[in-house]
Design a protein around this motif. Sequence first.
Motif, PDB file in Angstrom:
ATOM      1  N   GLN A  43      46.144  35.694  36.867  1.00  0.00           N
ATOM      2  CA  GLN A  43      46.129  37.122  36.546  1.00  0.00           C
ATOM      3  C   GLN A  43      45.676  37.941  37.752  1.00  0.00           C
ATOM      4  N   ARG A  44      44.611  37.483  38.422  1.00  0.00           N
ATOM      5  CA  ARG A  44      44.094  38.190  39.593  1.00  0.00           C
ATOM      6  C   ARG A  44      45.151  38.250  40.697  1.00  0.00           C
ATOM      7  N   ASP A  45      45.804  37.126  40.947  1.00  0.00           N
ATOM      8  CA  ASP A  45      46.818  37.083  41.990  1.00  0.00           C
ATOM      9  C   ASP A  45      48.022  37.956  41.647  1.00  0.00           C
ATOM     10  N   ALA A  46      48.392  37.974  40.368  1.00  0.00           N
ATOM     11  CA  ALA A  46      49.509  38.817  39.944  1.00  0.00           C
ATOM     12  C   ALA A  46      49.164  40.296  40.134  1.00  0.00           C
ATOM     13  N   ASP A  47      47.932  40.675  39.812  1.00  0.00           N
ATOM     14  CA  ASP A  47      47.503  42.059  40.004  1.00  0.00           C
ATOM     15  C   ASP A  47      47.552  42.449  41.477  1.00  0.00           C
ATOM     16  N   ILE A  48      47.104  41.547  42.323  1.00  0.00           N
ATOM     17  CA  ILE A  48      47.126  41.809  43.765  1.00  0.00           C
ATOM     18  C   ILE A  48      48.552  41.999  44.248  1.00  0.00           C
ATOM     19  N   MET A  49      49.461  41.142  43.790  1.00  0.00           N
ATOM     20  CA  MET A  49      50.854  41.240  44.214  1.00  0.00           C
ATOM     21  C   MET A  49      51.507  42.528  43.706  1.00  0.00           C
ATOM     22  N   ARG A  50      51.150  42.962  42.491  1.00  0.00           N
ATOM     23  CA  ARG A  50      51.673  44.227  41.975  1.00  0.00           C
ATOM     24  C   ARG A  50      51.203  45.397  42.829  1.00  0.00           C
ATOM     25  N   GLN A  53      53.147  45.461  46.003  1.00  0.00           N
ATOM     26  CA  GLN A  53      54.502  45.947  45.767  1.00  0.00           C
ATOM     27  C   GLN A  53      54.528  47.467  45.626  1.00  0.00           C
ATOM     28  N   LYS A  54      53.538  48.018  44.921  1.00  0.00           N
ATOM     29  CA  LYS A  54      53.464  49.478  44.763  1.00  0.00           C
ATOM     30  C   LYS A  54      53.298  50.155  46.111  1.00  0.00           C
ATOM     31  N   LYS A  55      52.418  49.608  46.956  1.00  0.00           N
ATOM     32  CA  LYS A  55      52.203  50.189  48.285  1.00  0.00           C
ATOM     33  C   LYS A  55      53.473  50.122  49.117  1.00  0.00           C
ATOM     34  N   LYS A  56      54.182  49.000  49.022  1.00  0.00           N
ATOM     35  CA  LYS A  56      55.413  48.832  49.792  1.00  0.00           C
ATOM     36  C   LYS A  56      56.478  49.818  49.321  1.00  0.00           C
ATOM     37  N   GLU A  57      56.607  49.993  48.016  1.00  0.00           N
ATOM     38  CA  GLU A  57      57.580  50.938  47.481  1.00  0.00           C
ATOM     39  C   GLU A  57      57.224  52.371  47.867  1.00  0.00           C
ATOM     40  N   ALA A  58      55.941  52.693  47.842  1.00  0.00           N
ATOM     41  CA  ALA A  58      55.514  54.039  48.228  1.00  0.00           C
ATOM     42  C   ALA A  58      55.805  54.294  49.702  1.00  0.00           C
ATOM     43  N   ALA A  59      55.568  53.299  50.535  1.00  0.00           N
ATOM     44  CA  ALA A  59      55.845  53.456  51.963  1.00  0.00           C
ATOM     45  C   ALA A  59      57.346  53.600  52.207  1.00  0.00           C
ATOM     46  N   ALA A  60      58.146  52.842  51.484  1.00  0.00           N
ATOM     47  CA  ALA A  60      59.591  52.934  51.637  1.00  0.00           C
ATOM     48  C   ALA A  60      60.102  54.288  51.154  1.00  0.00           C
TER      49      ALA A  60
END
Length: 72
Positions: A43-50, A53-60
């Motif tokens: 769960q912790r790792d999934a939260d980190i990956m989410r 992903q949000k940061k990457k999408e925002a930067a894009a």
Amino acid sequence: MTRGNQRELARQKNLKKQQQSKKQATATGKDGNKGVTLEARKQRDADIMREKQKKKEAAAASAGATGGGTSG
């Protein structure tokens, strides 16, 4: 001149010991995972990956909004 042989044997023994310790080191034995269940780690790792992903999408999105307006 047995000293050179002793050094060589000690090196071999130490190398074997290090290899055994690497094999035995599992995810539960690492400092960040001590006392955490497998489900909690997942769960912790999934939260980190989410979050990543949000940061990457925002930067894009911000890069696309500022530099994608050329039409000919």
